[in-house]
Each structure stands twice: as structure tokens, then as C-alpha cells.
Design an enzyme around this catalytic site. Structure first.
Site, PDB file in Angstrom:
ATOM      1  N   HIS A 104       0.861  -1.200   0.000  1.00  0.00           N
ATOM      2  CA  HIS A 104       0.000   0.000   0.000  1.00  0.00           C
ATOM      3  C   HIS A 104       0.888   1.237   0.000  1.00  0.00           C
ATOM      4  O   HIS A 104       1.942   1.250   0.638  1.00  0.00           O
ATOM      5  CB  HIS A 104      -0.891   0.012   1.255  1.00  0.00           C
TER       6      HIS A 104
ATOM      7  N   ASP B 132      -7.942  -5.330  -0.087  1.00  0.00           N
ATOM      8  CA  ASP B 132      -8.391  -6.229  -1.163  1.00  0.00           C
ATOM      9  C   ASP B 132      -8.011  -7.685  -0.941  1.00  0.00           C
ATOM     10  O   ASP B 132      -8.452  -8.551  -1.699  1.00  0.00           O
ATOM     11  CB  ASP B 132      -7.796  -5.747  -2.503  1.00  0.00           C
TER      12      ASP B 132
HETATM   13  C1  SDX Z   1      -6.228  -0.067  -2.969  1.00  0.00           C
HETATM   14  O1  SDX Z   1      -4.365   4.409  -2.093  1.00  0.00           O
HETATM   15  C2  SDX Z   1      -5.355   3.818  -1.464  1.00  0.00           C
HETATM   16  O2  SDX Z   1      -5.770   4.209  -0.411  1.00  0.00           O
HETATM   17  C3  SDX Z   1      -5.956   2.611  -2.203  1.00  0.00           C
HETATM   18  C4  SDX Z   1      -6.971   1.799  -1.442  1.00  0.00           C
HETATM   19  C5  SDX Z   1      -8.252   2.582  -1.221  1.00  0.00           C
HETATM   20  O3  SDX Z   1      -8.977   2.233  -0.273  1.00  0.00           O
HETATM   21  O4  SDX Z   1      -8.572   3.451  -2.057  1.00  0.00           O
HETATM   22  O5  SDX Z   1      -6.430   1.398  -0.203  1.00  0.00           O
HETATM   23  C6  SDX Z   1      -7.368   0.554  -2.236  1.00  0.00           C
HETATM   24  O6  SDX Z   1      -6.007   0.246  -4.114  1.00  0.00           O
HETATM   25  C7  SDX Z   1      -5.316  -1.025  -2.229  1.00  0.00           C
HETATM   26  C8  SDX Z   1      -4.122  -1.515  -3.103  1.00  0.00           C
HETATM   27  C9  SDX Z   1      -4.611  -2.605  -4.031  1.00  0.00           C
HETATM   28  N1  SDX Z   1      -3.549  -3.002  -4.966  1.00  0.00           N
HETATM   29  C10 SDX Z   1      -2.882  -4.157  -4.849  1.00  0.00           C
HETATM   30  O7  SDX Z   1      -3.058  -4.966  -3.941  1.00  0.00           O
HETATM   31  C11 SDX Z   1      -1.920  -4.439  -5.995  1.00  0.00           C
HETATM   32  C12 SDX Z   1      -0.593  -4.978  -5.437  1.00  0.00           C
HETATM   33  N2  SDX Z   1       0.071  -3.905  -4.718  1.00  0.00           N
HETATM   34  C13 SDX Z   1       1.084  -3.138  -5.436  1.00  0.00           C
HETATM   35  O8  SDX Z   1       0.859  -2.983  -6.785  1.00  0.00           O
HETATM   36  C14 SDX Z   1       1.527  -1.892  -4.681  1.00  0.00           C
HETATM   37  O9  SDX Z   1       1.799  -2.293  -3.408  1.00  0.00           O
HETATM   38  C15 SDX Z   1       0.613  -0.676  -4.639  1.00  0.00           C
HETATM   39  C16 SDX Z   1       0.154  -0.280  -5.996  1.00  0.00           C
HETATM   40  C17 SDX Z   1      -0.570  -0.935  -3.771  1.00  0.00           C
HETATM   41  C18 SDX Z   1       1.428   0.462  -4.038  1.00  0.00           C
HETATM   42  O10 SDX Z   1       2.398   0.805  -4.945  1.00  0.00           O
HETATM   43  P1  SDX Z   1       3.570   1.848  -4.565  1.00  0.00           P
HETATM   44  O11 SDX Z   1       3.268   2.637  -3.363  1.00  0.00           O
HETATM   45  O12 SDX Z   1       3.930   2.587  -5.836  1.00  0.00           O
HETATM   46  O13 SDX Z   1       4.724   0.897  -4.124  1.00  0.00           O
HETATM   47  P2  SDX Z   1       5.892   0.393  -5.072  1.00  0.00           P
HETATM   48  O14 SDX Z   1       5.303  -0.245  -6.290  1.00  0.00           O
HETATM   49  O15 SDX Z   1       6.868   1.504  -5.250  1.00  0.00           O
HETATM   50  O16 SDX Z   1       6.528  -0.780  -4.165  1.00  0.00           O
HETATM   51  C19 SDX Z   1       7.689  -0.571  -3.376  1.00  0.00           C
HETATM   52  C20 SDX Z   1       8.459  -1.902  -3.508  1.00  0.00           C
HETATM   53  C21 SDX Z   1       8.856  -2.216  -4.962  1.00  0.00           C
HETATM   54  O17 SDX Z   1      10.010  -3.032  -4.899  1.00  0.00           O
HETATM   55  P3  SDX Z   1      11.493  -2.329  -5.004  1.00  0.00           P
HETATM   56  O18 SDX Z   1      11.485  -1.463  -6.241  1.00  0.00           O
HETATM   57  O19 SDX Z   1      11.636  -1.516  -3.708  1.00  0.00           O
HETATM   58  O20 SDX Z   1      12.452  -3.491  -5.080  1.00  0.00           O
HETATM   59  O21 SDX Z   1       7.634  -2.999  -3.083  1.00  0.00           O
HETATM   60  C22 SDX Z   1       7.410  -3.878  -4.166  1.00  0.00           C
HETATM   61  C23 SDX Z   1       7.707  -3.086  -5.432  1.00  0.00           C
HETATM   62  O22 SDX Z   1       8.123  -3.982  -6.489  1.00  0.00           O
HETATM   63  N3  SDX Z   1       6.006  -4.285  -4.113  1.00  0.00           N
HETATM   64  C24 SDX Z   1       5.545  -5.508  -4.322  1.00  0.00           C
HETATM   65  C25 SDX Z   1       4.156  -5.434  -4.108  1.00  0.00           C
HETATM   66  N4  SDX Z   1       3.815  -4.182  -3.779  1.00  0.00           N
HETATM   67  C26 SDX Z   1       4.963  -3.470  -3.785  1.00  0.00           C
HETATM   68  N5  SDX Z   1       6.172  -6.663  -4.674  1.00  0.00           N
HETATM   69  C27 SDX Z   1       5.372  -7.746  -4.810  1.00  0.00           C
HETATM   70  N6  SDX Z   1       4.035  -7.759  -4.618  1.00  0.00           N
HETATM   71  C28 SDX Z   1       3.383  -6.615  -4.262  1.00  0.00           C
HETATM   72  N7  SDX Z   1       2.085  -6.621  -4.073  1.00  0.00           N
END
Ligand code: SDX
Length: 429
Positions: free
Chosen positions: A306, A363
Site C-alpha cells: 500500500h 483487497d
Molecule cells: C487499494 O491508495 C489507497 O488508499 C488505495 C486503497 C483505497 O482504499 O482506495 O487502499 C485501495 O487500491 C489497495 C491496493 C490494491 N492493490 C494491490 O493490492 C496491488 C498490489 N500492490 C502493489 O501494486 C503496490 O503495493 C501498490 C500499488 C498498492 C502500491 O504501490 P507503490 O506505493 O507505488 O509501491 P511500489 O510499487 O513503489 O513498491 C515498493 C516496492 C517495490 O520493490 P522495489 O522497487 O523496492 O524493489 O515494493 C514492491 C515493489 O516492487 N512491491 C511488491 C508489491 N507491492 C509493492 N512486490 C510484490 N508484490 C506486491 N504486491
């Protein structure tokens, strides 16, 4: 504590005011930055940028706090209903008995779609994704309300808000019935909000769906937990569109489109599809976790991570407990729930997830509850949109009530070609 930030740019010193929120959050106000320094800020994904001051929802991502108008989500989940919480989020206070009755009566009065809307449903293929139908039909519904097309004045806000909250449910139910080739089921005045939605989804023309209290309560809780979440992607989209003074329905339709993405509201559908793939492959989850840590795999542990929560999403905790309770009461043993719990357990011990502070979000478990309720996977994000509608409307209201609000128009840093000239076709290589 200083009320100003100091900036030294090429030997010139500038000061910028520091703004502090009611919960102690601090921000550097850069609204004069370009005028003073000729520089703008750059913040990919807005991870460090506040777009507004808001009084609606407070999140502390470090400690996993979520409050609607100051009331903790745990208290609302235990004691309130979706409709009462929707009122709280939109109007800023819990309703009196009379206010709640008026709001509920408005929702009932507005629950029918204009009969001509049915012609639009006929035009969609049965395979149309209900989120595409939802965004299209929200705008279509506004065409039957000339006041809305004129932008509407504050005097009609209550009606427009009630119409949107009530009809988004009717549109969603009709799109489900259409996708299954079933006759549409009209809402019933006797049923309250969530019960009516289940009735429109699952009743038949000759027999009403049996409304088990535990089922109605579980779905109402899902709506309540999704009702708002400060400046997430779709709510920011609603504010962006509202800042141009577009009408409430146009803003909500834009919010639906932003929510649809699998990184946002579409994640609940992606989680269940991920769990089903793991289940069918016979993997105990360990292979998938390995792939989710490998950037080249193109896989993520959906429902994890998140932008704001660097701790357990409080909504995920509540939904996980509700999931266990509902499946026990319904005597359902869902293998996907077991897989989800194993994935969570493994991830929370795995350095990759621990170092990046990746926890289950709203989710991760919500889809399993919806499966138990018999809601099809492609409707999960629609359920999220129904729940989020009060939050979108509250943010729309916050902007439109602010006479000083300006159109949202971010700047950019241009990195394209410098001055170039037209080359006639015959001179091109
Ligand atoms: C919702 O914003 C809100 O409030 C949203 C929400 C709401 O109520 O409106 O809470 C609802 O959208 C919840 C999120 C649902 N999405 C997912 O579950 C999809 C999976 N999650 C990721 O795509 C990600 O965690 C996000 C999109 C939720 C957040 O993305 P960020 O803040 O841009 O984080 P990032 O991609 O920069 O991640 C930081 C690191 C990265 O690795 P490094 O570059 O540091 O090596 O963490 C890794 C990412 O690759 N990472 C994950 C991951 N989420 C982040 N690796 C594997 N699986 C994951 N799910």
C-alpha cells in the site's frame, strides 16, 4: 518548531511556510515556489505531495489508523451501518434519527432508474465488464436529470447525492442480471439499502432471495469499509474532475474508471484470480511468492502492499475476521481462504516483504467474502465502487463548497526534443 522551511538555491535563500494538520502532519506549502524561485517540484506518483486540505478521512499509515470524520473504522465497523456511515462521511457528523430517516427515504425515493435506461443495457454485449457498464450508465443516468446537467446548485446536492448512491446499486445489479441473461429485478421499497441490492442481484420474478442477516451484514460491512480512504487514485481523480466544475455524476464516472485498474480497486478481482491460479496449479503458495519477489516474473502478490499503509491495513484485519465468521456461519470451507492465510503467513515472515513493509490491504480478503456471498468475480470492483461512492461524493462536496478552490492543473518537467522544424515529406529519409 519552525513554521517555515528554508531553501538555499544557487546562493539565494528562500523561506516557505510549513502547514500542520489537526493530527500533526506537516507539509511545506510550495504554492509560491515557482513565483519565488522559478522552480517547480517533481514527485513521481505524488508519493510526497499533498493535493489538498481535507476534513473527511484521516489515515496514519505507520500505525495503521483509519478514521472517518475522526471516528475509528473499528468502531464504525462494529456499531454503524453503511448508510449511516455514508451520511457521516458526506455531511461530517453522525445523523440524528430524523436526519437518518430523511436520508434513507431519499435513497428509497431515488432507487429506480428512468425506465428508458433499460435500452442502454440492451446495447451492451453480455460479456461487457460491469465496470465499463457502471461508468457509462452513471453518465447516462445524469442525462435524465437536467438539473445535474446544469451543474445543479447546493440546494439539490442532497437529491443528487442520494440519487447517485442509490442508483449505482441499481445499475450494478441490472448489469449483473444482464450478464447472466436474467430478467432484471426491480428494487423493493420495503428493503433497506444492502438487502435491496442482494434482492436485485439474486431474486427471481416469482421468488424473493432469502435475505440471511449474516449475509446482509457481511456485505454492508464490505461497503462500509470501502466508503472512503483520503486521496487514493480514484478519489483524486474525482477531485481532479470536480475542480473543473463538472457535475457530480461525471466525477463519479471518472472515479469508476480510475478504480478499475488492478493496482487499485481491481485488485480484489486480481486477488481471487491469483488464489484460483495457485489452487489449480497445486502450488502451496511458495512458488507464487518466489515469483512475486522476482521483478522479471511480472507477478505481484495482489492484495499486498500500500502506498500509505506501512503496517497492517486496519480494514484487512476487520475483513479477515468477518471472513472467518461468515464462512463458519455458512458452513463454507473455501480452499482459497486457506491459501490466502498461508500466503499471508509466509509473506509476513519473508524479508522481501518485511523490508518493504508490505502487508495485506483491504483487497486481500474482501474477494473471499464476496465469493461466499455468491457474487461473481467480475463484480468485485463494482462492489468496491458502490462502497466508495459516499467518499467520492464527500470529496466532490468539499471542492464545490470551497469558493476558493482552483482547477487542478499540475505542471511538468519537459524532457522532449528542443526546438525542431517541419521537414517536407519528400525531404524525409
Ligand atoms: C487499494 O491508495 C489507497 O488508499 C488505495 C486503497 C483505497 O482504499 O482506495 O487502499 C485501495 O487500491 C489497495 C491496493 C490494491 N492493490 C494491490 O493490492 C496491488 C498490489 N500492490 C502493489 O501494486 C503496490 O503495493 C501498490 C500499488 C498498492 C502500491 O504501490 P507503490 O506505493 O507505488 O509501491 P511500489 O510499487 O513503489 O513498491 C515498493 C516496492 C517495490 O520493490 P522495489 O522497487 O523496492 O524493489 O515494493 C514492491 C515493489 O516492487 N512491491 C511488491 C508489491 N507491492 C509493492 N512486490 C510484490 N508484490 C506486491 N504486491
Amino acid at each position: 518548531m519552525s513554521k517555515q522551511a528554508k531553501l538555499d538555491l544557487n546562493g539565494s535563500a528562500f523561506t516557505l511556510p510549513i502547514v500542520e494538520g489537526s493530527e500533526g502532519e506537516k507539509a511545506i506549502d510550495v504554492s509560491e515556489l515557482r513565483a519565488k524561485t522559478g522552480h517547480i517540484t517533481l514527485d513521481d506518483g505524488y508519493g510526497n505531495t499533498g493535493s489538498c486540505r481535507s476534513k473527511i478521512t484521516f489515515i496514519d499509515g505507520e500505525t495503521g489508523i483509519l478514521r472517518y470524520r475522526g471516528i475509528p473504522i473499528e468502531e464504525l465497523a462494529e456499531k454503524s451501518t453503511f448508510v449511516e456511515t455514508a451520511y457521516l462521511i458526506i455531511y461530517g457528523h453522525l445523523p440524528t434519527r430524523a436526519q437518518l430517516k430523511r436520508f434513507s427515504d431519499l435513497l428509497t425515493a431515488h432507487q429506480y432508474l428512468h425506465e428508458d435506461m433499460k435500452h442502454h443495457f440492451v446495447g451492451f454485449p453480455s460479456t461487457a465488464h460491469p465496470m465499463a457498464i457502471l461508468s457509462a450508465m452513471i453518465n447516462a443516468a445524469s442525462c435524465f436529470n437536467p438539473d445535474l446537467m446544469r451543474g445543479g446548485d447546493a440546494g439539490q446536492f442532497d437529491d443528487h447525492a442520494a440519487q447517485l448512491i442509490s442508483q449505482v446499486r441499481t445499475i450494478a445489479a441490472f448489469s449483473y442480471r444482464k450478464s447472466r441473461g436474467l430478467p432484471i429485478i426491480y428494487p423493493k421499497e420495503a428493503y433497506k439499502y444492502t438487502a435491496n441490492f442482494l434482492h436485485m442481484l439474486f431474486s427471481t420474478p416469482y421468488e424473493d432471495y432469502e435475505l440471511k442477516p449474516e449475509v446482509v451484514r457481511a456485505l454492508d460491512l464490505i461497503f462500509l469499509l470501502h466508503a472512503d480512504h483520503e486521496q487514493n487514485c480514484s478519489t483524486s481523480t474525482v477531485r481532479m474532475v470536480a475542480s473543473s466544475h463538472a457535475n457530480m455524476f461525471a466525477c463519479a464516472a471518472a472515479g469508476v474508471c480510475a478504480l478499475w485498474g488492478p493496482l487499485h480497486g481491481g485488485a480484489n478481482q486480481a486477488v481471487v484470480e491469483m488464489l484460483e491460479d495457485i489452487h489449480q496449479s497445486g502450488d502451496d503458495g511458495s512458488k507464487f511468492i518466489t515469483a512475486a519477489k522476482d521483478k522479471t516474473s511480472g507477478k505481484k502478490l495482489m492484495g499486498f502492499g500500500h502506498r500509505v499503509y506501512k503496517n497492517y491495513d486496519p480494514r484487512a484485519k476487520i475483513i479477515k475476521r468477518a471472513c472467518d465468521d461468515l464462512l463458519n456461519v455458512m458452513h463454507i470451507a473455501d480452499p482459497l481462504l486457506d491459501i490466502a492465510k498461508k500466503l499471508e503467513e509466509a509473506a509476513l515472515l519473508d524479508p522481501y516483504f518485511v523490508e518493504r513493509k508490505l502487508y495485506p490491504n483491504v483487497d486481500f480478503y474482501s474477494g473471499i467474502i464476496m465469493r461466499a456471498l455468491g457474487i461473481p468475480t467480475e463484480m468485485y470492483t463494482v462492489i468496491f465502487a458502490i462502497g466508495r461512492m459516499p467518499g467520492w461524493i464527500a470529496n466532490f462536496k468539499e471542492i464545490t463548497d470551497d469558493t476558493k478552490s482552483r482547477i487542478y492543473r499540475p505542471r511538468q518537467v519537459y524532457v522532449g526534443p528542443t526546438l525542431n522544424h517541419y521537414v517536407p515529406l519528400h525531404d524525409r529519409k
